[in-house]
Design a protein around this motif. Structure first.
Motif, mmCIF file in Angstrom:
data_model
loop_
_atom_site.group_PDB
_atom_site.id
_atom_site.type_symbol
_atom_site.label_atom_id
_atom_site.label_comp_id
_atom_site.label_asym_id
_atom_site.label_seq_id
_atom_site.Cartn_x
_atom_site.Cartn_y
_atom_site.Cartn_z
ATOM 1 N N GLN A 114 0.829 -1.211 0.000
ATOM 2 C CA GLN A 114 0.000 0.000 0.000
ATOM 3 C C GLN A 114 0.861 1.258 0.000
ATOM 4 N N VAL A 115 1.973 1.214 0.740
ATOM 5 C CA VAL A 115 2.881 2.362 0.756
ATOM 6 C C VAL A 115 3.470 2.589 -0.636
ATOM 7 N N VAL A 116 3.865 1.513 -1.300
ATOM 8 C CA VAL A 116 4.383 1.623 -2.669
ATOM 9 C C VAL A 116 3.329 2.257 -3.579
ATOM 10 N N ASP A 117 2.086 1.811 -3.445
ATOM 11 C CA ASP A 117 1.006 2.339 -4.281
ATOM 12 C C ASP A 117 0.769 3.826 -4.018
ATOM 13 N N ILE A 118 0.793 4.223 -2.749
ATOM 14 C CA ILE A 118 0.580 5.634 -2.404
ATOM 15 C C ILE A 118 1.701 6.500 -2.960
ATOM 16 N N MET A 119 2.946 6.037 -2.841
ATOM 17 C CA MET A 119 4.069 6.822 -3.348
ATOM 18 C C MET A 119 4.025 6.943 -4.871
ATOM 19 N N ARG A 120 3.421 5.971 -5.534
ATOM 20 C CA ARG A 120 3.319 6.010 -6.999
ATOM 21 C C ARG A 120 2.076 6.750 -7.485
ATOM 22 N N THR A 121 1.059 6.834 -6.626
ATOM 23 C CA THR A 121 -0.233 7.373 -7.059
ATOM 24 C C THR A 121 -0.587 8.708 -6.415
ATOM 25 N N ASP A 122 -0.341 8.824 -5.112
ATOM 26 C CA ASP A 122 -0.855 9.964 -4.348
ATOM 27 C C ASP A 122 0.208 10.942 -3.866
ATOM 28 N N SER A 123 1.453 10.536 -3.813
ATOM 29 C CA SER A 123 2.503 11.442 -3.350
ATOM 30 C C SER A 123 2.874 12.421 -4.455
ATOM 31 N N SER A 124 2.983 13.695 -4.097
ATOM 32 C CA SER A 124 3.321 14.720 -5.092
ATOM 33 C C SER A 124 4.743 14.581 -5.611
ATOM 34 N N THR A 125 5.512 13.677 -5.020
ATOM 35 C CA THR A 125 6.869 13.410 -5.510
ATOM 36 C C THR A 125 6.861 12.581 -6.789
ATOM 37 N N LYS A 126 5.715 11.997 -7.149
ATOM 38 C CA LYS A 126 5.688 10.984 -8.213
ATOM 39 C C LYS A 126 6.106 11.526 -9.574
ATOM 40 N N LYS A 127 5.969 12.836 -9.780
ATOM 41 C CA LYS A 127 6.349 13.422 -11.064
ATOM 42 C C LYS A 127 7.860 13.417 -11.268
ATOM 43 N N ASP A 128 8.626 13.428 -10.167
ATOM 44 C CA ASP A 128 10.080 13.572 -10.257
ATOM 45 C C ASP A 128 10.861 12.391 -9.694
#
Length: 418
Positions: free
Chosen positions: A9-23
């Motif tokens: 779930q943490v992996v999914d959040i970092m890929r989907t919901d974290s604003s860091t995902k663009k960079d």
């Protein structure tokens, strides 16, 4: 909830919901899928989760921890092969000025090389939080104290040190303010009430945010009138503002809206803060599920800032800055540095504003913190991650800072010179 399921779930959040995902993509999750199993110890689980999130390289605003964990009541600074104790609760068995040269017989540099993936930042001054973990875990610390070598163990304490706020006159015309966060609204309000009569007469103002854990920008807005040119508001100045974009996923919006609604129930909340929160809730509802949206300053915030107009006094303002100042503290130093009568002394801030406006996700007894906004300065190659806001006058940190307040002394010299 199983540890493997939490990790996924943490992996999914970092890929989907974290604003860091663009960079930022972080380490390959497969590396940690081989290490994280359901029957592993809690300590090893937390270690591996920290390593995975550290691979994103985002200080402060990306973390995974136990919900009942408390911050260790001591502060550290690493220089090469030594960990210096900058401040400590006596109950920890540490003293200000202690030089930690080994943990369980292992030198600091050797431990760093062995556990390099655990450290979010490669810069020594930004590694204090991770070193606290290893110090608390160690059975024996080799310490140089008053020129003598000894072996000690850090004692865990249950109480939490509260943020410190202080106002005092250092000279008849110099007022000193110490603010260790911008979130303790009631304490900050009391500080301002005590400080205002002094500031109306002061020639010099020193604001110490060398330790500042951030909070809400709105809580430092009242200080702007003492830094702005006479009769001018922040809107009258050509202050660089790259802006930010907010990632409005459905999960982000639901989490942040719940957080704001809880904060709105605080009986000590000022009317200004209440209005800011209500505007945030309105924006969240409007943009839910729309992905990245560039933030537009709302009319109420612009009107509020327009009403904050510079006063004639103090004549000069000095900001004491260091790496212990982050988040809203970063923003405060960055804005104040642009004011003509402000000088920033010390060292660069923590530098964690590239990704901010965080929210939490709970997994039973664990909690994930991740950001939902992204500073557009990143697109211009001007992000502050691992760099911070640089001071106007750089004063390198040395062990001499443990014996006397070098920064404040330099500041007072500037006051004397006029």
């Amino acid at each position: 909830m199983k540890k493997t399921a939490i990790f996924e779930q943490v992996v999914d959040i970092m890929r989907t919901d974290s604003s860091t995902k663009k960079d930022l993509t972080g380490a390959d999750p497969e590396i940690y899928r081989k290490k994280i199993i359901d029957d592993m110890s809690e300590e090893e689980f937390l270690y591996q989760m920290h390593c995975y999130l550290a691979s994103f390289g985002v200080l402060g605003h990306v973390s995974f921890f136990k919900k009942n964990s408390k911050p260790a009541p001591f502060r550290l600074r690493r220089q090469g092969n030594v960990l210096y104790v900058v401040e400590a609760d006596p109950a920890t068995n540490l003293q200000k000025g202690d030089e930690i040269i080994a943990l369980d017989g292992r030198e600091i540099m050797a431990l760093y090389q062995e556990h390099r993936t655990y450290f979010t930042s490669p810069t020594e001054e930004r590694q204090a939080q991770e070193w606290k973990y290893f110090m608390l875990k160690a059975e024996s610390l080799t310490v140089m104290r008053a020129g003598k070598k000894s072996e000690i163990q850090v004692q865990k304490v249950n109480h939490v040190q509260e943020a410190h706020f202080e106002v005092k006159c250092l000279t008849p015309d110099t007022v000193y303010l110490k603010m260790e966060d911008f979130s303790s609204e009631e304490k900050i309000g009391n500080l301002y009430q005590e400080a205002i009569p002094l500031l109306d007469k002061a020639k010099y103002l020193i604001i110490d945010v060398r330790v500042n854990h951030g909070g809400s920008d709105s809580l430092y807005f009242p200080l702007l009138r003492y830094a702005l040119p006479t009769g001018k508001s922040l809107l009258d100045l050509d202050v660089p503002s790259p802006g930010m974009e907010v990632l409005y996923t459905e999960r982000n919006v639901d989490l942040r809206r719940a957080l704001f609604e809880q904060e709105l129930e605080d009986e000590h909340l000022s009317e200004e803060s209440r209005q800011f929160l209500l505007e945030f809730v309105k924006e969240l509802t409007l943009h839910r599920g729309k992905g990245y949206v560039v933030h537009q300053d709302d009319e109420s915030e612009m009107a509020y800032l327009a009403d904050i107009v510079g006063l004639g006094k103090p004549e000069k303002v000095f900001i004491l800055s260091d790496v212990g100042c982050g988040s809203s503290g970063d923003n405060f130093v960055q804005i104040m540095k642009e004011m003509p009568k402000v000088t920033v002394l010390g060292r660069s801030t923590m530098g964690i504003l590239d990704y901010s406006n965080c929210c939490f996700v709970d997994f039973d007894e664990y909690r994930l913190l991740f950001p939902t906004s992204r500073n557009l300065a990143i697109d211009a190659g001007e992000g502050m991650n691992d760099k911070g806001v640089e001071p106007t006058i750089f004063i390198p940190w040395t062990p001499e800072h443990l014996e006397r307040d070098v920064d404040l002394e330099e500041c007072l010299k500037l006051c004397q010179e006029g």
